[in-house]
Design an enzyme around this catalytic site. Structure first.
Site, PDB file in Angstrom:
ATOM      1  N   GLY A 168       0.793  -1.221   0.000  1.00  0.00           N
ATOM      2  CA  GLY A 168       0.000   0.000   0.000  1.00  0.00           C
ATOM      3  C   GLY A 168       0.823   1.267   0.000  1.00  0.00           C
ATOM      4  CE1 TYR A 206      11.006   5.507  -8.658  1.00  0.00           C
ATOM      5  CE2 TYR A 206      12.044   6.665 -10.494  1.00  0.00           C
ATOM      6  CZ  TYR A 206      10.938   6.420  -9.708  1.00  0.00           C
ATOM      7  OH  TYR A 206       9.765   7.076  -9.962  1.00  0.00           O
ATOM      8  CD  GLU A 279       0.902  -5.339  -7.177  1.00  0.00           C
ATOM      9  OE1 GLU A 279       1.829  -4.520  -7.026  1.00  0.00           O
ATOM     10  OE2 GLU A 279      -0.219  -5.205  -6.655  1.00  0.00           O
ATOM     11  NE  ARG A 297      -4.151  -7.027  -0.682  1.00  0.00           N
ATOM     12  CZ  ARG A 297      -4.263  -6.122  -1.651  1.00  0.00           C
ATOM     13  NH1 ARG A 297      -5.339  -6.121  -2.425  1.00  0.00           N
ATOM     14  NH2 ARG A 297      -3.317  -5.217  -1.870  1.00  0.00           N
ATOM     15  NE  ARG A 343      -7.616   1.575  -6.488  1.00  0.00           N
ATOM     16  CZ  ARG A 343      -6.788   0.808  -5.795  1.00  0.00           C
ATOM     17  NH1 ARG A 343      -6.537   1.103  -4.527  1.00  0.00           N
ATOM     18  NH2 ARG A 343      -6.209  -0.236  -6.345  1.00  0.00           N
TER      19      ARG A 343
END
Length: 485
Positions: A168, A206, A279, A297, A343
């Site tokens: 998250g 990165y 992912e 999940r 969202r």
């Protein structure tokens, strides 16, 4: 051995709880909702067959209180638990407690959750399965070790520091220069400790023009592992997704096959069952993709995969938990639509600060090709203790242009929310931006274009104001001048 689900306790609130209850209703399976004191009038409470109060507002006293949730299931006759997403959905301890209590856990095995919940362990498993991972260093002791790793691998800033547990976006810090390394490492460790109780971190190269692509997997307990293709989840703010679409506009069919087959290979190596997501980070400059993590999940954005494939992922989770094999094969999955999801969070669209309070007005016109997962209603008081997600808006069409057009219509003309701020102006600015329309964006899109996006926010709706004036003029004409004038 098959075990029939008689009743499902939904260990969540808001949008995820509503979503699970919807499928249970379709299956005519009774449900038990759990709620905290401020959620006593929440939408998921009204939708469920019955509801149990499990504590006060703080999550540790309610939605993270494992014992109370399991006791609620026993008391109300539920023999299965679905965790939705967030809260305890990826908590291996909770999954184990549910299973040890004689209840069905609607999700992957606790042992798999435990292995995949640690980013360092999951990267090791991915490498052993031949899955490419982002170059990095696991569990560095200090900044000096990070600098030595960068020198040995000829790497330059920026780099990413990530909490080894959780997700998250918490405990995730981008380091742009050497002078930022020590404070960034301290910040990442602090956030990780606070959020997950573990201050372990890893450091990765990165990827400047990274695209976030994830593959939806469904696996039963009979060795069948099938992918439902991919989703593009690149558009994020503070490392949290706000717009997703399926399929991805970033990759061609050859890359799509490669990424999806890699995800299946990894999940088969793990011994995965239930719904899960692999992912990846796609480097659009080099054309390479790297493993990021496995989400053990139901994902927030699963709905757009359901729209393009025609399957009910929550329904499949119920079937798998009961021991049923998948009743379709890989070649049966043929996406034939394009779907877009936004969202709608209760947040200031320019600063992303939470906006709590009473929804004084909420109006949403139903629209062809629109799907809504709604966790609030007009008059509901949004509490300040939980995630700010109000609803998920999804549109689908035969192509990307149609899906975007429909979303534009919803956000611009068919949605009204008053009493709290929402991300709607920002979402509208993003889907109207030329780079988004071309499919030319990276995970830094919002960060790089925020001022421009804010400047695109629509002004007060002149059409609505004109209607107000017209109604007033009509009233004056019909009734004469009011006494108070």
């Amino acid at each position: 051995m098959n075990t029939t689900i008689r009743k499902v306790l939904v260990a969540n609130r808001g949008v995820p709880a509503v979503r699970v209850i919807q499928t249970c209703r379709d299956r005519k399976i009774p449900t038990t909702a759990v709620y905290s004191t401020p959620d006593r009038l929440a939408a998921h409470v009204f939708m469920a067959t019955d509801a149990v109060h499990i504590g006060e507002a703080p999550p540790l006293e309610s939605y993270l209180n494992m014992e109370k949730i399991i006791q609620a299931a026993r008391t109300n006759g539920a023999n299965a638990v679905h965790p939705g997403w967030g809260f305890l959905s990826e908590n291996a301890v909770f999954a184990g407690l549910v299973r040890d209590s004689g209840l069905l856990w609607i999700g992957p095995d606790p042992e798999v959750i435990q292995k995949m919940g640690d980013k360092i362990e999951s990267k090791k498993i991915a490498r052993e399965a031949g899955v490419p991972t982002v170059p990095g260093i696991d569990s560095p002791e200090d900044s000096g070790e990070i600098r030595r790793w960068m020198k040995d691998n000829d790497l330059a800033f920026p780099i990413m520091i990530k909490a080894s547990s959780g997700g998250g976006g918490k405990g995730m810090v981008k380091v742009g220069a050497d002078a930022e390394l020590e404070p960034s490492l301290a910040r990442a460790r602090s956030e990780a400790k606070k959020s997950f109780g573990n201050d372990g971190v890893l450091v990765e190269k990165y990827i400047e023009k990274g695209r976030h692509i994830e593959v939806q997997i469904i696996a039963d307990r009979h060795g069948n592992v099938i992918h439902l293709f991919e989703r593009e989840c690149t558009l994020q703010r503070r490392n949290q997704k706000i717009i997703e679409e399926a399929p991805s506009p970033s990759i061609d069919d050859e890359m799509r096959r490669s990424i999806c087959d890699t995800a299946v290979r990894l999940m088969r190596a793990i011994g995965y069952s239930s719904a899960g997501t692999v992912e990846f980070l796609f480097d659009s400059l080099s054309g390479k993709f790297y493993f990021l993590e496995v989400n053990t999940r139901l994902q927030v954005e699963h709905g757009i995969t359901e729209l393009v494939t025609g399957v009910d992922i929550v329904g499949l989770m119920l079937d798998i938990a009961q021991g049923s094999p998948l009743n379709f094969m890989q070649e049966d999955i043929r996406p034939n639509r394009w779907a877009l999801e936004v969202r709608l969070n209760a947040e200031n669209p320019a600063t992303f600060s939470p906006s709590f309070g009473t929804i004084s007005r909420m109006h949403l016109n139903l629209y062809p090709g629109l799907r809504v997962s709604q966790g609030v209603y007009e008059g509901f008081d949004i509490p300040p203790y939980y995630d700010s997600l109000m609803m998920l808006l999804m549109t689908a069409g035969p192509d990307r242009e149609t899906a975007i057009m429909k979303m534009d219509s919803i956000l611009c003309r068919n949605l009204r929310v008053e009493g709290v701020e929402t991300l709607a102006p920002l979402l509208l600015s993003i889907i109207r931006h030329p780079d988004f329309l071309r499919g030319d964006f990276s995970t830094r899109f919002i960060e790089e274009h925020l001022d421009e996006l804010v400047s695109m926010f629509p002004e007060e709706d002149s059409e609505e104001e004109a209607l107000k004036i017209a109604r007033y003029v009509t009233e004056i004409s019909a009734l004469g001048t009011p006494n108070w004038m």
